[in-house]
Scaffold this motif. Structure first.
Motif, short mmCIF file in Angstrom:
data_model
loop_
_atom_site.label_atom_id
_atom_site.label_comp_id
_atom_site.label_asym_id
_atom_site.label_seq_id
_atom_site.Cartn_x
_atom_site.Cartn_y
_atom_site.Cartn_z
N ILE A 1 -2.08 -6.06 5.18
CA ILE A 1 -2.88 -4.87 4.89
C ILE A 1 -4.30 -5.15 5.36
O ILE A 1 -4.72 -6.31 5.45
CB ILE A 1 -2.89 -4.48 3.39
N ASN B 1 -1.75 -3.81 -4.96
CA ASN B 1 -1.93 -4.03 -3.53
C ASN B 1 -1.71 -5.49 -3.16
O ASN B 1 -1.27 -5.78 -2.04
CB ASN B 1 -3.34 -3.64 -3.08
N LYS C 1 4.09 0.77 -4.75
CA LYS C 1 3.60 0.70 -3.37
C LYS C 1 4.60 -0.10 -2.54
O LYS C 1 5.29 -0.97 -3.04
CB LYS C 1 2.22 0.06 -3.34
N CYS D 1 -8.01 4.40 -1.59
CA CYS D 1 -9.11 3.98 -0.73
C CYS D 1 -10.21 5.04 -0.75
O CYS D 1 -9.95 6.23 -0.55
CB CYS D 1 -8.58 3.78 0.70
N ASP E 1 -4.38 3.48 1.99
CA ASP E 1 -3.88 3.58 0.62
C ASP E 1 -4.51 4.79 -0.07
O ASP E 1 -5.67 5.13 0.19
CB ASP E 1 -4.22 2.31 -0.16
N SER F 1 0.85 -1.19 0.00
CA SER F 1 0.00 0.00 0.00
C SER F 1 0.89 1.24 0.00
O SER F 1 2.08 1.16 0.27
CB SER F 1 -0.93 0.01 1.22
N VAL G 1 -8.13 -0.51 0.43
CA VAL G 1 -7.05 -0.80 1.37
C VAL G 1 -6.88 0.37 2.33
O VAL G 1 -6.61 1.50 1.90
CB VAL G 1 -5.74 -1.08 0.62
#
Length: 180
Positions: free
Chosen positions: A24, A86, A18, A38, A35, A10, A32
């Motif tokens: 996570i 992710n 990432k 998100c 993140d 993330s 996530v």
């Protein structure tokens, strides 16, 4: 072979790659936790400029590690999280799954696949020539996107390396994943 998670990642910033993490946390309807992507509405910067109220169908990005192996054979060294995903998987052909497929990951997380990742020029900034390497053509000349799949979180929870992945296909007729 059992499908498993081999890495999770993330980033709280809108950076291309990432950072891998031990685990996570996925939040239902959002993505996530922590993140940059998100949210219930689209978080991808170029998509948000066009329509900020559009639902976020790109909450979670998944890439199969087998892609990294194929790219390595072509001279591209890619580590998990490097292409902005992710979740990095092994043992599942994500690209062949139909839209609406649900992946149960670990004990409780459910991710519903919404589409293919649409490759962008940032791939070439990361590794020159990478964008062309994740695109191909089928025998009929149609473009094939190999840069991973996108999904939404149906049921949240914590994911970690080694978690098993189970596939539940949607009702027929199946519809292939389209670029998002």
């Amino acid at each position: 072979m059992t499908a498993i998670v081999i890495a999770v990642a993330s980033s709280e910033r809108h950076s291309f790659s990432k950072q891998t993490r031990p685990s996570i946390r996925l939040l239902a309807g959002l993505g996530v936790e922590g993140d940059a992507h998100c949210g219930a509405t689209v978080q991808h910067r170029s998509h948000a400029r066009r329509d900020p109220a559009r639902p976020n169908l790109r909450q979670v990005h998944l890439v199969q590690s087998e892609l990294f192996e194929a790219l390595a054979a072509r001279g591209f060294a890619i580590d998990p999280g490097g292409m902005g995903e992710n979740i990095t998987t092994r043992g599942i052909d994500l690209l062949s799954l139909p839209q609406g497929t649900e992946l149960t990951v670990g004990a409780q997380v459910v991710i519903q696949l919404t589409g293919l990742r649409s490759p962008c020029a940032q791939l070439d900034a990361y590794r020159p020539g990478l964008m062309a390497a994740v695109l191909d053509h089928d025998p009929d000349g149609r473009l094939i996107h190999k840069a991973g799949v996108m999904g939404v979180v149906v049921n949240g929870g914590t994911l970690a390396v080694g978690d098993a992945i189970r596939v539940r296909l949607p009702a027929e007729p199946y519809h292939g994943l389209e670029p998002l």
